[in-house]
Design an enzyme around this catalytic site. Structure first.
Site, short mmCIF file in Angstrom:
data_model
loop_
_atom_site.label_atom_id
_atom_site.label_comp_id
_atom_site.label_asym_id
_atom_site.label_seq_id
_atom_site.Cartn_x
_atom_site.Cartn_y
_atom_site.Cartn_z
N GLU A 54 -48.04 -92.02 132.95
CA GLU A 54 -48.82 -90.94 132.35
C GLU A 54 -50.20 -91.45 131.96
OE1 GLU A 54 -45.79 -90.68 128.84
OE2 GLU A 54 -47.68 -89.86 128.15
N CYS B 295 -42.42 -89.94 129.83
CA CYS B 295 -41.94 -91.32 129.84
C CYS B 295 -40.83 -91.59 130.85
CB CYS B 295 -41.48 -91.74 128.45
SG CYS B 295 -42.81 -91.80 127.24
N HIS C 109 -34.25 -95.24 126.55
CA HIS C 109 -35.70 -95.15 126.31
C HIS C 109 -35.99 -95.54 124.86
CE1 HIS C 109 -39.82 -94.03 126.36
NE2 HIS C 109 -39.65 -92.98 125.58
#
Lengths: 348, 132, 379
Positions: free
Chosen positions: A81, A113, A236
Site C-alpha cells: 500500500e 495489509c 497479522h
C-alpha cells in the site's frame, strides 16, 4: 481451498531496514512523556529505500534459498500500500532486478495489509493449476502514518517474498487456504492523500478480530484440525497485542503465537507484517511442523493458510538469511532523523 | 524528463550487466559496443556477481544536485571480483566506518529521482558483505 | 617550433561579475586583446567555454561574442572540452593558422558560473565525468578528487594537512594579483578548519568556481624579427577517463604525455622552464599535475610545495597569478587565462607577480579530471 496439484514453498526471504525508532521517542515528541505503555521499536527505511528496494532485497534472499533459474518464474506478484509509483507496477522493477523478465506475469496487489497473502493464494492457484512451475509472491511496505497519530506508534517497514512451486520440491507444503472478506471500511487512504485514516477502536473487534477468527475457524474446519495440531500460529501484527489476543480467542497458546510477533521489534510493516512473522516461524521450524498463517487487510478480509514443513528445509534454509539477522541489527534514530528519512519533513 | 535515458540503463543498474568480449574474453562494466582491450565488436552481455572490495572511499557532505537528500553518504570505488572498478555509493554502513579494503556486495537502492513528476532511478549501491 | 605569435592579451578579473553576462565577459576580455593588437583584425574567433549551454546560458557563444565585438564576416567556433576548453580553443586557432586559413585569430576563454546555484554547477561539472556511471551515481569532480586524495594519502603515506602547501602557494601568489578572486594569503589554521565537502576533501582543497574571461590574439609566425611572445609547443592528449583510473593509478598520463610532447616541440626540458601554470582545480589535481609535468617525483609534490619549490623566487615557480585555486577557477576560461598569464611573465609585465628573468612558460589545462590535457609552451 486447495489446488488440484499440491503446492509448496520452494524458498522464502525477508528484509527489514536497519534503522529503528522507539515508540518512546514518538511519545516524547507528540505527548511529551516519552513513557508509553507497550513500548515498541519500529524499523525505519533509509532515505534511499522504498517498497521496491525492500521487495528486491527480500526477493533476492528468497531466490538464493530456492536456488532456481529466475527465468522459470511465471509470476512476480507483490502486495503493497506504499507504491513508489501510483501508476506503474512495482513488481516489474522487482522482477527485472531478479532476472525474471520478460516471460512472467508481474503485477502489484492491493488490499491494505493483506495483498501479499492474496498474491500467495493466486500464486498457489497458478502453480496448482499447472500454468506455472514457479511463481513468486510477497509483500513490502514502508508503512505510512500521520505524524502524532496512534498509528505512528506501530508503523514499521519491511518486505517478504516466497517462491511457490510443486509440493514435492518444497520446504513447506500448502495444505489449504481460506479467505473471509467483507465490505468494512475500518482503515483506508483516499486517493492522493499521504496518510491513511482509521476508525480507532472500530479497527479492532468488527475488523481485525472478526475477520481473522472467521478465516482461521473455516480453515480448521475444512482441514479437520485443532489449534493443538500446529507448532506455530502467525497472525497479522498491527501492534504486538492483537495477534496474541486473537490467538487466545482461537484457542492457541501464547507459545504458539508470541515468538513470531515481530512487530514489537520492527513495527507493523503492513503487507509484510504477517509474512515476516511467517518467515520467522519457518526459520524456527523442523520437518513435520505445521504452521498457521493468517493475514488481515482492512477493507476488510483475512486469508488463512496451513503449511506443513518438509525435510527439505534443512538443506534449503542455510542458503537464505534468517529474519533474526535483520531484527537484531538496529541503529536507533531520533524523531528528527526519522522524519527526514520518512519524508515527513517537507523541504521546499 | 529522463525517461528513455534511465530506462536504457536498467540492466546495468539493477543487475550489474556489463559486457564480455567474445574475442579476448575481457570483462568490462558497464556495457560497451567495442571491447576496450582488443577493439573487437563482438561482445555479449555479462552480469557481474556483485561481490567486490573498496579501493577508496570518501564521505560526501556537499552533494551535486539531486543527491542532497542522501548526504552524508559514502562514495566509493569498488573493484568487482571480476576486475572492473565501479564508482558507487555505499549503503548500510555509517560513512565514518567506511574504509578502503572492505568486502562489499551489490544491493539495489533508489539512486535519484527526476523531481516529483519524473522517473525514479533504481540502481546499484554496495553494502558491507554479510550485512545484516 | 614556432606555432604562432601572441600579439594581444586581455583579461577580466576572476570573481563574481554580477552585472556581466557570459557574452559580456567575452567582449570585455576579447576587446582588451583586440585593443592591444591594434591595427590587426582577426578573421576567426574561437571561444572556449565549458558550461554555458548546460547552465542555460548562450549557445554558439563565439558567434555572439564576435558580433558584439563588431567582428563581422568571421569564422567562429565554440569549443567545449570541459575544463580544458580554453586550451582546446587555442589548439583550434593554431590549426587554422597552420593550415593557412587565417592570419589572425582571436581566442577567448570565458565562463559564467555565478548565475547558477552551487549544487547545480557541481551537477553540471559532473557531466564532464561519465554522465551516466559517475555523475548519475552521485559523483562529481569534488567527489572524484576526494576518492583520489584518500588513495594518495594512503599510497604515499602523507599527512592530509600537507596538501595545505599547494593551496598556500596559490594564495600567496593571488595575494599579489589584483585580478584574483581570493587575493589573500591562506592561514594554515583556516585550511585545517575548512568545511568538509567529501572527506578528506574540504572547501579549501577545491578551487573556487567563479566568472572570468581571458583572450589572446594569435598571429601566424612572422618572418621578420619580432618581440612577440611565441607559442613554441602545443600538444593535446586524451586518455583513460574515469575516477577509477585516476584514483587507482594516482597519475595523469594525458598530462604527462601532453607536457612531454609540447616541451619537445619547444626544444626544452621541464628544468629549463621558468614558469608553470598548471590545472590546480583542487590541491589533489595540483599535486598530480606537479608530478605529471616532472617538477617532483611521484608522491613528492606536497613536500616540494612545502619547501617553497613552487613559489615565485623558488625552484620552479608555478601558479604565479594564484592558479585556479586562488586566482579563481574560471573553468573553460582557464586555458586561455593561463596563456595570458604566461605571456605576461615572458613580457616582463607581470607586475608584483613577476618571475625574475622568465624566458619560457609551460601552461597546462585539464578536463574531465585530467583525462584531457592541453599543454602549451611559450617562449
Amino acid at each position: 481451498m486447495k489446488p488440484d496439484r499440491t503446492v509448496g514453498i520452494i524458498g522464502y526471504g525477508g528484509y527489514v531496514p536497519r534503522y529503528r525508532i522507539d515508540s518512546a521517542e514518538i511519545d516524547r515528541v507528540w505527548k511529551g512523556s516519552g513513557q508509553p505503555r507497550g513500548r515498541t521499536v519500529m524499523a525505519v527505511p533509509g532515505p534511499d529505500e522504498d517498497t521496491a528496494t525492500m521487495a528486491i532485497a527480500a526477493a533476492r534472499n528468497a531466490m538464493a534459498m530456492a536456488g532456481i533459474d529466475p527465468s522459470l518464474l511465471r509470476a512476480v506478484w507483490f502486495g503493497t500500500e506504499s507504491k513508489p509509483y501510483a501508476v506503474k507496477p512495482t513488481s516489474t522493477i522487482v522482477a527485472d532486478a531478479i532476472g525474471a523478465l520478460p516471460e512472467a506475469s508481474a503485477a502489484d496487489w492491493e488490499f491494505a495489509c493483506k495483498p501479499g497473502t492474496e498474491a500467495m493464494q493466486a500464486a498457489a492457484a497458478m502453480v496448482g493449476s499447472g500454468m506455472a512451475r514457479y511463481a513468486m509472491c510477497g509483500g513490502a511496505d514502508t508503512a505510512q502514518s500521520r505524524p502524532g497519530d496512534a498509528l505512528e506508534y506501530n508503523t514499521g517497514a519491511g518486505g517478504a517474498a516466497f517462491v511457490l512451486g510443486p509440493a514435492d520440491e518444497s520446504l513447506a507444503a500448502l495444505e489449504a487456504s481460506t479467505s473471509y472478506v467483507t465490505n468494512t471500511p475500518d482503515f483506508f487512504r483516499r486517493e492522493g492523500r499521504s496518510y491513511p485514516s482509521h476508525g480507532h477502536r472500530f479497527t479492532g473487534e468488527p475488523a481485525y478480530f472478526r475477520h481473522i477468527r472467521a478465516s482461521v475457524t473455516r480453515l480448521l474446519d475444512e482441514l479437520g484440525l485443532a489449534p493443538s495440531d500446529f507448532k506455530a500460529a502467525v497472525f497479522h501484527q498491527p501492534n504486538p497485542q492483537f495477534p496474541v489476543r486473537v490467538a487466545r480467542e482461537l484457542g492457541f497458546s501464547r507459545e504458539q503465537a508470541e515468538p513470531y510477533v515481530v512487530s514489537a521489534r520492527m513495527g507493523n510493516a503492513y503487507s509484510a507484517s504477517a509474512l515476516l512473522g511467517f518467515a520467522c516461524a519457518l526459520d524456527d521450524a523442523a520437518p513435520g511442523d505445521r504452521i498457521l498463517l493468517a493475514s488481515y487487510g482492512s477493507g476488510a478480509g483475512s486469508d488463512a493458510f496451513s503449511f506443513t514443513v518438509t525435510e527439505r528445509i534443512a538443506e534449503r534454509r542455510p542458503r537464505g538469511v534468517p529474519i533474526e539477522r535483520y531484527l537484531s541489527q538496529s541503529r536507533p534514530v531520533d524523531y528528527a532523523l526519522y522524519a527526514r528519512y520518512r519524508g515527513k519533513l517537507r523541504v521546499m | 524528463m529522463d525517461i528513455a535515458r534511465s530506462w536504457r540503463q536498467q540492466d546495468s543498474n539493477l543487475r550489474l550487466v556489463g559486457s564480455r568480449c567474445r574475442v579476448c574474453e575481457a570483462l568490462v562494466f558497464p556495457q560497451r559496443l567495442r571491447c576496450p582491450s582488443c577493439g573487437g565488436a563482438d561482445l555479449a552481455d555479462h552480469a557481474f556477481q556483485g561481490g567486490g572490495t573498496t579501493v577508496s572511499v570518501a564521505t560526501v557532505r556537499e552533494a551535486p544536485r539531486g543527491f542532497a537528500g542522501q548526504v552524508p553518504y559514502a562514495a566509493a570505488l569498488v573493484r568487482l571480483d571480476e576486475g572492473p572498478v565501479v564508482a558507487a555509493m555505499l549503503a548500510d554502513v555509517e560513512p565514518e566506518e567506511a574504509c578502503p579494503g572492505m568486502r562489499v556486495s551489490m544491493i539495489t537502492r533508489r539512486i535519484r529521482q527526476d523531481g516529483d513528476d519524473g522517473p525514479i532511478v533504481y540502481g546499484y549501491k554496495f553494502a558491507p558483505e554479510g550485512s545484516p | 617550433m614556432h606555432l604562432a605569435d601572441i600579439i594581444g592579451i586581455g583579461r577580466t578579473a576572476a570573481g563574481e561579475h554580477w552585472r556581466r553576462s557570459l557574452v559580456d565577459l567575452c567582449v570585455e576580455a576579447g576587446g582588451a586583446a583586440l585593443d592591444e593588437a591594434r591595427g590587426t583584425t582577426p578573421t576567426a574567433v574561437i571561444v572556449g567555454n565549458a558550461l554555458g549551454g548546460v547552465l542555460g546560458d548562450q549557445q554558439n557563444l563565439a558567434l555572439y561574442a564576435a558580433s558584439r565585438l563588431g567582428l563581422e564576416r568571421v569564422e567562429t567556433h565554440t569549443v567545449a572540452d570541459d575544463e580544458a576548453s580554453g586550451g582546446s580553443a587555442v589548439r583550434v586557432a593554431l590549426a587554422l593558422l597552420a593550415a593557412g586559413l587565417h592570419e589572425r585569430v582571436l581566442v577567448i576563454g570565458a565562463e559564467k558560473t555565478t548565475d547558477a546555484l552551487p549544487d547545480g554547477v557541481e551537477a553540471a561539472r559532473a557531466k564532464g565525468l561519465d554522465a551516466v556511471r559517475e555523475a548519475g551515481f552521485g559523483m562529481g569532480p569534488s567527489v572524484g578528487a576526494a576518492l583520489a586524495m584518500r588513495r594518495y594519502i594512503d599510497e604515499h603515506r602523507v599527512d592530509r594537512d600537507l596538501f595545505y602547501h599547494l593551496a598556500a602557494t596559490a594564495h600567496a601568489h593571488a595575494a599579489l594579483n589584483p585580478l584574483a578572486f581570493l587575493s589573500w594569503p591562506l592561514p594554515e589554521e583556516q585550511y585545517r578548519c575548512s568545511p568538509v565537502v567529501a572527506e578528506p576533501f574540504t572547501v579549501c582543497d577545491g578551487a573556487p568556481l567563479c566568472d572570468g574571461a581571458a583572450a589572446v590574439v594569435l598571429a601566424r609566425p612572422s618572418q621578420r624579427a619580432s618581440s612577440a611572445i611565441r607559442i613554441a609547443g602545443s600538444s593535446a592528449v586524451s586518455c583513460r577517463p574515469g575516477i577509477a583510473g585516476l584514483a587507482v593509478d594516482l597519475s595523469l598520463p594525458a598530462a604527462e604525455r601532453s607536457a612531454a610532447a609540447a616541451l619537445s616541440q619547444a626544444g626544452l626540458a621541464a628544468r629549463d622552464v621558468s614558469v608553470f601554470e598548471l590545472h590546480d582545480s583542487s590541491t589533489l589535481m595540483a599535486a598530480l599535475s606537479v608530478e605529471a609535468v616532472g617538477l617532483a617525483p611521484r608522491g613528492k609534490a606536497l613536500d616540494f610545495a612545502a619547501r617553497g619549490g613552487l613559489r615565485i623566487g623558488g625552484e620552479r615557480p608555478a601558479l604565479t597569478f594564484g592558479g585556479l585555486k586562488a586566482r579563481g577557477h574560471v573553468m573553460g576560461a582557464a586555458g586561455v587565462c593561463q596563456i595570458a598569464e604566461g605571456a605576461l611573465q615572458l613580457r616582463g609585465e607581470a607586475g608584483t607577480n613577476q618571475v625574475a628573468g622568465a624566458k619560457s612558460a609551460l601552461v597546462q589545462c585539464l578536463g574531465s579530471l585530467g583525462a584531457t590535457a592541453v599543454t602549451h609552451v611559450l617562449a
